[in-house]
Design a protein around this motif. Structure first.
Motif, PDB file in Angstrom:
ATOM      1  N   LYS A   1       0.847  -1.081  -0.080  1.00  0.00           N
ATOM      2  CA  LYS A   1      -0.041   0.066  -0.163  1.00  0.00           C
ATOM      3  C   LYS A   1       0.925   1.254  -0.015  1.00  0.00           C
ATOM      4  O   LYS A   1       1.826   1.186   0.922  1.00  0.00           O
ATOM      5  CB  LYS A   1      -0.906  -0.017   1.139  1.00  0.00           C
ATOM      6  CG  LYS A   1      -2.020  -1.317   1.098  1.00  0.00           C
ATOM      7  CD  LYS A   1      -2.845  -0.831   2.325  1.00  0.00           C
ATOM      8  CE  LYS A   1      -3.746  -2.171   2.603  1.00  0.00           C
ATOM      9  NZ  LYS A   1      -4.842  -2.223   1.407  1.00  0.00           N
TER      10      LYS A   1
ATOM     11  N   ALA B   1       0.938   5.616  -0.122  1.00  0.00           N
ATOM     12  CA  ALA B   1       0.247   6.947  -0.256  1.00  0.00           C
ATOM     13  C   ALA B   1       1.323   7.980  -0.430  1.00  0.00           C
ATOM     14  O   ALA B   1       2.408   7.838   0.123  1.00  0.00           O
ATOM     15  CB  ALA B   1      -0.217   6.952   0.988  1.00  0.00           C
TER      16      ALA B   1
ATOM     17  N   LYS C   1      -3.118   7.089  -3.877  1.00  0.00           N
ATOM     18  CA  LYS C   1      -3.043   5.935  -3.094  1.00  0.00           C
ATOM     19  C   LYS C   1      -3.193   4.793  -3.800  1.00  0.00           C
ATOM     20  O   LYS C   1      -3.858   4.817  -4.698  1.00  0.00           O
ATOM     21  CB  LYS C   1      -4.234   6.006  -2.183  1.00  0.00           C
ATOM     22  CG  LYS C   1      -4.048   6.750  -1.121  1.00  0.00           C
ATOM     23  CD  LYS C   1      -5.106   6.965   0.076  1.00  0.00           C
ATOM     24  CE  LYS C   1      -5.219   7.969   1.029  1.00  0.00           C
ATOM     25  NZ  LYS C   1      -6.303   7.784   2.221  1.00  0.00           N
TER      26      LYS C   1
END
Length: 282
Positions: free
Chosen positions: A97, A99, A110
């Motif tokens: 993940k 960001a 994102k």
């Protein structure tokens, strides 16, 4: 935007891309002890002190070996951006993940990326005035995982993942560039790294290295290893260069040998990636 393999992909852009993230001031790392001797790359002590037991550089080189087994969790932070995820070689899977940027950015991103050999998926969210003004970007904010055509990402270091190069930050490459190192306590080190040959590491891109000029040969770093001698943290303190402020890049490793397989997205949340997605990352 420059993105590199998940191992090298996405990370360099997440941490370094000035178009997507504001530059941050260099933070603090593990403070070096003035009483500790400085050890050159060969392991010999400098005139500032007596020799230390063992070879500090070799200890750090050895600390990266477990990473190559591909079973760990990791985080990377820097320049107002973050990345976290896991690599699980036993199941041939990985996830991250990312960001980049924040609410005040012209373009914030994102990414939720999943690789489960032979498939790959990415869920993308782009926000900010730039994203709002581009129709091609708007249609990528689907709120679903976009299945990637492996034929279209083969050899593409932006979206692909190489299970032969599982380290998201390339710490083995970085530690090979150590030019000076000293022990600052149990399992703690500090020194300098020549990053001029570290573009393949993943945590730095070639443009950033070039902007540093001669400073790239003596980038300060701190490192920590766990009780088993495995790398747990590596922090680079990049000096200011041109229009770019000083910045800190921090990478951590944990859960060696006990990470879990990535979870494939539910079929109901998957669509095929459109051509615009591949164009964005090429």
């Amino acid at each position: 935007m420059t993105v590199r393999r998940l191992g090298a992909g996405l990370v360099a852009a997440a941490l370094i891309s000035p178009a997507l993230a504001a530059c941050a001031s260099g933070g603090t790392g593990t403070a070096g002890s003035t009483a500790s001797p400085t050890v050159t790359a060969s392991g010999t002590a400098s005139p500032s002190g007596a020799p230390v037991a063992g070879d500090a550089k070799q200890a750090l080189l050895d600390s990266t070996k477990e990473i190559s087994n591909g079973n760990f969790r990791f985080t990377l932070t820097g320049v107002g951006s973050t990345a976290e995820g896991q690599v699980h070689q036993p199941s041939q899977s990985a996830a991250m993940k990312v960001a980049i940027g924040g609410p005040s950015s012209d373009l914030a991103m994102k990414l939720d990326v999943i690789h489960y050999k032979p498939d790959s998926w990415v869920k993308l969210e782009l926000t900010g005035p730039t994203a709002d003004s581009l129709p091609a970007i708007k249609q990528l904010n689907l709120g679903k995982y976009q299945h990637l055509d492996q034929a279209r990402i083969k050899g593409n270091r932006n979206l692909g993942f190489d299970f032969d190069k599982v380290d998201p930050a390339g710490s083995a490459v970085l530690t090979q560039g150590i030019t000076e190192v000293r022990s600052t306590g149990t399992g703690a080190y500090a020194g300098t790294i020549d990053v001029t040959k570290a573009a393949e590491a993943g945590s730095l891109n070639a443009a950033t290295i070039a902007a540093l000029g001669t400073q790239a040969k003596t980038v300060p770093f701190t490192a920590k290893v766990d009780p088993q001698g495995r790398l747990s943290e590596l922090v680079l303190q990049l000096p200011a260069a041109g229009q770019t402020a000083a910045q800190e890049i921090r990478m951590t490793y944990s859960d060696y040998g006990v990470a879990t397989a990535a979870q494939k997205p539910p079929a109901a949340q998957v669509v095929e990636a459109p051509a615009e997605l591949y164009s964005l990352f090429n």
